[in-house]
Design an enzyme around this catalytic site. Structure first.
Site, PDB file in Angstrom:
ATOM      1  N   LYS A   1       0.846  -1.205   0.000  1.00 35.20           N
ATOM      2  CA  LYS A   1       0.000   0.000   0.000  1.00 35.20           C
ATOM      3  C   LYS A   1       0.874   1.245   0.000  1.00 35.20           C
ATOM      4  CE  LYS A   1      -4.135   1.665   2.409  1.00 35.20           C
ATOM      5  NZ  LYS A   1      -5.169   1.244   3.372  1.00 35.20           N
TER       6      LYS A   1
ATOM      7  N   ASP B   1     -16.530  -1.120  -0.759  1.00 29.85           N
ATOM      8  CA  ASP B   1     -15.206  -1.419  -1.316  1.00 29.85           C
ATOM      9  C   ASP B   1     -14.192  -1.694  -0.204  1.00 29.85           C
ATOM     10  OD1 ASP B   1     -15.829   1.454  -1.044  1.00 29.85           O
ATOM     11  OD2 ASP B   1     -13.693   1.726  -1.395  1.00 29.85           O
ATOM     12  N   ASN B   2     -14.590  -1.456   1.038  1.00 25.97           N
ATOM     13  CA  ASN B   2     -13.683  -1.737   2.153  1.00 25.97           C
ATOM     14  C   ASN B   2     -14.114  -2.970   2.941  1.00 25.97           C
ATOM     15  OD1 ASN B   2     -12.173   0.494   1.480  1.00 25.97           O
ATOM     16  ND2 ASN B   2     -13.205   1.848   2.917  1.00 25.97           N
TER      17      ASN B   2
ATOM     18  N   GLY C   1      -1.305   8.297  -5.258  1.00 20.72           N
ATOM     19  CA  GLY C   1      -0.866   6.906  -5.165  1.00 20.72           C
ATOM     20  C   GLY C   1      -0.044   6.609  -3.928  1.00 20.72           C
TER      21      GLY C   1
END
Ligand code: AMP
Ligand code: MG
Length: 487
Positions: free
Chosen positions: A113, A252-253, A126
């Site tokens: 990550k 999405d988590n 990012g």
């Protein structure tokens, strides 16, 4: 014990093809250095803990080097964020480096990550900052030690790379481990884009690799969904019983494995507060502490919608109906244990609710209350805890009932009671202010506090010599820290 070169890769998700993810190389961070590593997480890959100290370790997990067998991919998914559907999400700042097998035959995704921009970065850079990487690391390992299913964290690598958030910070990377990084949002993406074949391929992949026992059932996908419902009910019961607030329960988590996943502005409760909102961007309190229970069901319904091509609406509805009773049963079971009760009585739910209301009214520390309740006999413990409550009469009435309830269980010795209760009531939790102290030191280059906190939290139920300062109520400044989403 393995060296870093000896990892065995088998990149099953990457093999699904370009419809599911995009090949992207990690973008290195400057002067990568080890901030902290978890030897317990390293053991999952059979790695010798000593390798964390070698320069190549920081190079690998700081994006400078890559195993020849790794196949870094950014996954595509979508999801419901704060109740609205966002059709295009994905790994905007993380990469699935590959999948590794350990000697026991278990399989772990290696997810880096903060690895730089990907086609799914949208406006983002990012990157992940040191602050949020340390928080994810500490929380993953602390939850695991509490017995709460979670993705794991292998290490945090710090750097000199500047990153702009509300102020300038430094980039870091965290290496996350999980048996899968597939989210509810993966199913939603292929469902809403009507990519029928890919959707089918995803469903088969998940069934075969992550729910193999469901393949034997008459309706394998229904069995799989049922398992996901059960795991989520159990997970959220554990969050509620231990005072964990996730903060961003977007679909999405949410992991299809029912593990705590994708940490943002999470928090453990200090004072008990059912309405606690840990994410300061959550203006409506959608993800407040007590709302986590209905939101769990809401998220499962969103997943159910995305599974309608394989399961009848009727069966999905019926299975969704299992969530709340399962949640309640798990929660009550955990709370009984936290109260030191070994039998079940009809009024136990009320006993728990009344206690929580009293704690709420008086702002009682959630973790320390249960720990102290087990320190001595029920009568002595409640007599001592009484001072923490503003409504003494209310507490006395509760305490009388509690003592009577404990007596009806028969007489356990004080030692038995203490052992049993201390085994489920942690002394140390990851309080926001403790994380903040460790982060402040780390931001000036001193990682020792991160190490100490990680160490203490790896044995949360065991009293550790010289660590009293980690088992205190927060100071005033540490009670209302605002944790932003901009991580
Ligand atoms: P999160 O709130 O961390 O779960 O992120 C939600 C979405 O935003 C995901 O698709 C992330 O990949 C993406 N995202 C979050 N932060 C960044 C960032 N700094 N750069 C690029 N994408 C990001
Ligand atoms: Mg996320």
């Amino acid at each position: 014990m393995k060296a870093l070169d000896d990892l065995t890769f088998d990149n099953r998700f990457a093999r699904l093809g370009d419809g599911f993810s995009t090949h992207v190389l990690p973008e290195p961070i400057d002067a990568p250095r080890l901030v902290v590593a978890s030897s317990a997480a390293m053991a999952l890959l059979d790695l010798d803990p000593a390798v964390a100290q070698t320069p190549v370790f920081a190079e690998l997990f700081g994006g400078h080097k890559l195993w020849a067998e790794a196949e870094p991919r950014a996954m595509v998914y979508s999801g419901h964020q704060f109740g609205s559907y966002n059709p295009q999400l994905g790994d905007g700042r993380g990469l699935l480096l590959g999948e590794v097998y350990n000697a026991a035959g278990e399989h772990w995704d290696l997810h880096l990550k903060g690895a730089g921009q990907t086609p799914y970065s949208r406006m983002g850079d990012g990157r992940a900052v040191l602050r949020s990487s340390i928080r994810e690391f500490l929380a993953s390992e602390a939850l695991h030690a509490l017995g709460i299913p979670s993705s794991r964290a292998l290490c945090v690598i710090g750097s000199d790379t500047p990153v702009w958030r509300e102020k300038q910070e430094r980039a870091a990377m965290v290496l996350r481990l999980a048996p899968s990084h597939i989210r509810f949002g993966h199913f939603e993406y292929f469902y809403y884009t009507q990519k029928t074949e890919l959707h089918q391929q995803l469903a088969e992949h998940v069934l075969k690799l992550h729910f193999p026992e469901c393949q034997e059932q008459p309706e394998p996908y229904l069995a799989m969904f049922r398992e996901i419902v059960e795991r989520n009910a159990e997970l959220i019961a554990k969050w509620q019983a231990y005072g964990f607030c996730h903060g961003v329960m977007n679909t999405d988590n949410m992991s299809i494995l029912g593990i705590t996943f994708d940490f943002g502005p999470f928090a453990f409760l200090d004072d008990f507060d059912a309405h606690f909102i840990c994410n300061h961007s959550d203006h409506e309190g959608r993800y407040s502490f007590s709302n986590q229970v209905p939101i769990g069901q809401w998220n499962l319904s969103a997943l159910a919608q995305a599974l309608t091509p394989y399961i009848s609406v009727e069966s999905l509805r019926e299975t969704l109906g299992l969530y709340l009773p399962l949640y309640q049963a798990h929660y009550l079971d955990l709370m009984r244990r936290r109260l030191g009760l070994t039998t079940a009585e009809d009024d136990d739910q009320k006993l728990v609710e009344r206690l929580l209301q009293l704690m709420q009214n008086s702002g009682v520390d959630y973790t320390l209350f249960f720990r102290r309740l087990g320190d001595e006999s029920a009568a002595l413990a409640v007599a001592r805890l009484r001072d923490d409550f503003v409504d003494r009469e209310g507490f006395d009435a509760w305490a009388d009932e509690y003592k009577a309830r404990v007596e009806r269980e028969g007489n356990a010795s004080e030692t038995q009671r203490r052992e049993r209760m201390h085994a489920v009531n942690p002394l140390y939790i990851l309080r926001n202010y403790l994380a903040q102290n460790a982060i402040t030191a780390a931001e000036s280059g001193d990682y020792s506090e991160v190490h100490r906190l990680h160490e203490v939290l790896s044995k949360p139920f065991e009293e550790q010599a010289g660590m009293e300062q980690y088992a205190q109520r927060p100071p005033d400044w540490g009670k209302h820290l605002e944790i932003s989403c901009s991580s």
